[in-house]
Design a protein around this motif. Structure first.
Motif, mmCIF file in Angstrom:
data_model
loop_
_atom_site.group_PDB
_atom_site.id
_atom_site.type_symbol
_atom_site.label_atom_id
_atom_site.label_comp_id
_atom_site.label_asym_id
_atom_site.label_seq_id
_atom_site.Cartn_x
_atom_site.Cartn_y
_atom_site.Cartn_z
ATOM 1 N N LEU A 78 0.871 -1.171 0.000
ATOM 2 C CA LEU A 78 0.000 0.000 0.000
ATOM 3 C C LEU A 78 0.906 1.219 0.000
ATOM 4 C CD1 LEU A 78 -2.777 1.380 0.227
ATOM 5 C CD2 LEU A 78 -2.526 1.234 2.727
ATOM 6 N N GLU A 79 0.835 1.995 -1.077
ATOM 7 C CA GLU A 79 1.668 3.198 -1.194
ATOM 8 C C GLU A 79 0.771 4.359 -1.573
ATOM 9 O OE1 GLU A 79 5.655 3.504 -3.447
ATOM 10 O OE2 GLU A 79 4.143 4.302 -4.842
ATOM 11 N N TYR A 80 1.005 5.515 -0.934
ATOM 12 C CA TYR A 80 0.200 6.687 -1.266
ATOM 13 C C TYR A 80 1.023 7.958 -1.114
ATOM 14 C CZ TYR A 80 -0.767 6.153 3.802
ATOM 15 O OH TYR A 80 -0.668 5.960 5.157
ATOM 16 N N THR A 81 0.510 8.999 -1.744
ATOM 17 C CA THR A 81 1.185 10.284 -1.680
ATOM 18 C C THR A 81 1.096 10.824 -0.262
ATOM 19 O OG1 THR A 81 -0.849 11.415 -2.379
ATOM 20 C CG2 THR A 81 0.745 10.858 -4.111
ATOM 21 N N TRP A 82 2.110 11.588 0.095
ATOM 22 C CA TRP A 82 2.189 12.207 1.425
ATOM 23 C C TRP A 82 2.764 13.598 1.190
ATOM 24 C CZ3 TRP A 82 0.066 10.863 5.828
ATOM 25 C CH2 TRP A 82 0.530 11.412 7.017
ATOM 26 N N GLY A 83 1.893 14.531 0.784
ATOM 27 C CA GLY A 83 2.380 15.835 0.345
ATOM 28 C C GLY A 83 3.161 15.633 -0.943
ATOM 29 N N LYS A 84 4.415 16.098 -0.973
ATOM 30 C CA LYS A 84 5.276 15.896 -2.145
ATOM 31 C C LYS A 84 6.025 14.572 -2.068
ATOM 32 C CE LYS A 84 5.934 20.806 -2.941
ATOM 33 N NZ LYS A 84 6.864 21.912 -3.031
ATOM 34 N N ASP A 85 5.816 13.849 -1.003
ATOM 35 C CA ASP A 85 6.514 12.596 -0.763
ATOM 36 C C ASP A 85 5.571 11.413 -0.959
ATOM 37 O OD1 ASP A 85 8.690 14.223 -0.062
ATOM 38 O OD2 ASP A 85 8.082 14.269 2.035
ATOM 39 N N LYS A 86 6.076 10.215 -0.656
ATOM 40 C CA LYS A 86 5.250 9.006 -0.712
ATOM 41 C C LYS A 86 5.530 8.164 0.518
ATOM 42 C CE LYS A 86 4.765 8.454 -5.671
ATOM 43 N NZ LYS A 86 5.077 7.617 -6.831
ATOM 44 N N VAL A 87 4.505 7.465 0.961
ATOM 45 C CA VAL A 87 4.613 6.514 2.057
ATOM 46 C C VAL A 87 4.213 5.146 1.500
ATOM 47 C CG1 VAL A 87 3.650 5.823 4.284
ATOM 48 C CG2 VAL A 87 4.122 8.232 3.827
ATOM 49 N N ARG A 88 5.038 4.146 1.789
ATOM 50 C CA ARG A 88 4.793 2.802 1.256
ATOM 51 C C ARG A 88 4.878 1.784 2.398
ATOM 52 N NH1 ARG A 88 5.571 0.447 -3.949
ATOM 53 N NH2 ARG A 88 6.074 -1.779 -3.841
ATOM 54 N N PHE A 89 3.846 0.972 2.509
ATOM 55 C CA PHE A 89 3.829 -0.141 3.448
ATOM 56 C C PHE A 89 4.006 -1.417 2.640
ATOM 57 C CE2 PHE A 89 1.356 3.144 5.500
ATOM 58 C CZ PHE A 89 1.762 3.080 6.829
ATOM 59 N N GLU A 90 4.941 -2.257 3.053
ATOM 60 C CA GLU A 90 5.155 -3.555 2.419
ATOM 61 C C GLU A 90 5.049 -4.631 3.499
ATOM 62 O OE1 GLU A 90 8.424 -2.089 -0.916
ATOM 63 O OE2 GLU A 90 9.104 -3.242 0.822
ATOM 64 N N LEU A 91 4.274 -5.657 3.210
ATOM 65 C CA LEU A 91 4.118 -6.781 4.131
ATOM 66 C C LEU A 91 4.584 -8.061 3.453
ATOM 67 C CD1 LEU A 91 0.580 -6.072 5.614
ATOM 68 C CD2 LEU A 91 2.748 -5.971 6.822
ATOM 69 N N SER A 92 5.304 -8.879 4.193
ATOM 70 C CA SER A 92 5.703 -10.184 3.675
ATOM 71 C C SER A 92 5.653 -11.205 4.805
ATOM 72 C CB SER A 92 7.094 -10.119 3.042
ATOM 73 O OG SER A 92 8.026 -9.596 3.959
ATOM 74 N N PRO A 93 5.208 -12.418 4.471
ATOM 75 C CA PRO A 93 5.089 -13.440 5.506
ATOM 76 C C PRO A 93 6.454 -13.935 5.960
ATOM 77 C CG PRO A 93 4.514 -14.341 3.358
ATOM 78 C CD PRO A 93 4.767 -12.878 3.157
ATOM 79 N N LEU A 94 6.527 -14.289 7.231
ATOM 80 C CA LEU A 94 7.703 -14.930 7.817
ATOM 81 C C LEU A 94 7.235 -16.236 8.460
ATOM 82 C CD1 LEU A 94 9.258 -11.826 9.631
ATOM 83 C CD2 LEU A 94 10.029 -12.838 7.481
ATOM 84 N N SER A 95 8.159 -17.078 8.806
ATOM 85 C CA SER A 95 7.761 -18.356 9.413
ATOM 86 C C SER A 95 6.998 -18.139 10.715
ATOM 87 C CB SER A 95 8.980 -19.238 9.653
ATOM 88 O OG SER A 95 9.893 -18.589 10.513
ATOM 89 N N GLU A 96 7.319 -17.072 11.431
ATOM 90 C CA GLU A 96 6.602 -16.760 12.671
ATOM 91 C C GLU A 96 6.073 -15.327 12.609
ATOM 92 O OE1 GLU A 96 8.847 -17.638 16.154
ATOM 93 O OE2 GLU A 96 9.482 -19.581 15.382
ATOM 94 N N GLY A 97 5.069 -15.100 11.775
ATOM 95 C CA GLY A 97 4.462 -13.778 11.685
ATOM 96 C C GLY A 97 4.691 -13.132 10.340
ATOM 97 N N CYS A 98 4.994 -11.833 10.371
ATOM 98 C CA CYS A 98 5.231 -11.116 9.115
ATOM 99 C C CYS A 98 6.195 -9.955 9.335
ATOM 100 C CB CYS A 98 3.927 -10.629 8.496
ATOM 101 S SG CYS A 98 3.161 -9.232 9.325
ATOM 102 N N GLN A 99 6.752 -9.509 8.247
ATOM 103 C CA GLN A 99 7.645 -8.348 8.222
ATOM 104 C C GLN A 99 6.850 -7.177 7.663
ATOM 105 O OE1 GLN A 99 10.967 -8.248 9.086
ATOM 106 N NE2 GLN A 99 11.112 -6.087 8.633
ATOM 107 N N LEU A 100 6.878 -6.046 8.358
ATOM 108 C CA LEU A 100 6.265 -4.819 7.864
ATOM 109 C C LEU A 100 7.382 -3.819 7.639
ATOM 110 C CD1 LEU A 100 3.321 -2.951 7.945
ATOM 111 C CD2 LEU A 100 4.821 -1.875 9.567
ATOM 112 N N ASN A 101 7.475 -3.316 6.424
ATOM 113 C CA ASN A 101 8.407 -2.238 6.102
ATOM 114 C C ASN A 101 7.589 -1.009 5.753
ATOM 115 O OD1 ASN A 101 10.668 -3.950 6.337
ATOM 116 N ND2 ASN A 101 10.407 -4.636 4.241
ATOM 117 N N LEU A 102 7.907 0.084 6.377
ATOM 118 C CA LEU A 102 7.308 1.365 6.028
ATOM 119 C C LEU A 102 8.439 2.184 5.427
ATOM 120 C CD1 LEU A 102 5.058 3.663 8.186
ATOM 121 C CD2 LEU A 102 6.845 4.541 6.722
#
Length: 158
Positions: A78-102
């Motif tokens: 999920l990525e969206y504009t943030w003023g002149k910038d952008k914010v991006r959330f990336e999710l990926s599964p892990l063996s015990e939960g998930c990784q969230l990168n902002l």
């Protein structure tokens, strides 16, 4: 842990990495379901969840800023504009939960950048607490702490 900030050709990249002991689906819901979203970022509302869709930001004065969704992959990006910038959330599964990168793409470092980064830092902490079933965090006190840390970090790039 502070976000990793890097100078890139088009500005800067701030990257937050969090491991959650929850499924991608559980974490995704906190990013996209308005009932959950308002519990960690009260000003945001998803209007149309798709690439080209809209998220609104309540400016608190009766006006709303429209943030365009620039990248969208269900349960993943999920990525969206943030003023002149952008914010991006990336999710990926892990063996015990998930990784969230902002990842925030920052065009120009300003005095406001440290405020935004401290805000995102606290938001990620709040998402984790909410997933854990807790809400025992003083957001204001946490934000003040992280704002001081990010001011020092951002000063290295100004």
């Amino acid at each position: 842990m502070l976000a990793n900030v890097q100078k890139v050709e088009q500005g800067y990249i701030a990257r937050f990495e969090r491991h959650f002991p929850y499924t991608v689906e559980q974490v995704w819901a906190w990013l996209t379901d308005n009932d959950k979203l308002k519990r960690w970022f009260t000003e945001l509302r998803v209007v149309e969840l798709r690439k080209g869709g809209i998220i609104t930001f309540d400016m608190g004065d009766g006006t709303f800023e429209e943030l365009e969704i620039t990248a969208y992959t269900e349960q993943s990006v999920l990525e969206y504009t943030w003023g002149k910038d952008k914010v991006r959330f990336e999710l990926s599964p892990l063996s015990e939960g998930c990784q969230l990168n902002l990842i925030e793409q920052i065009t120009i470092m300003t005095d406001h950048t440290a405020k935004d980064l401290a805000g995102w830092h606290v938001c990620l902490d709040v998402i984790k607490l909410l997933l854990d079933g807790s809400t025992t965090l003083s957001r204001e006190e946490e934000w003040k702490h992280w704002y001081a840390e990010y001011k020092v970090l951002i000063a290295l790039y100004q």
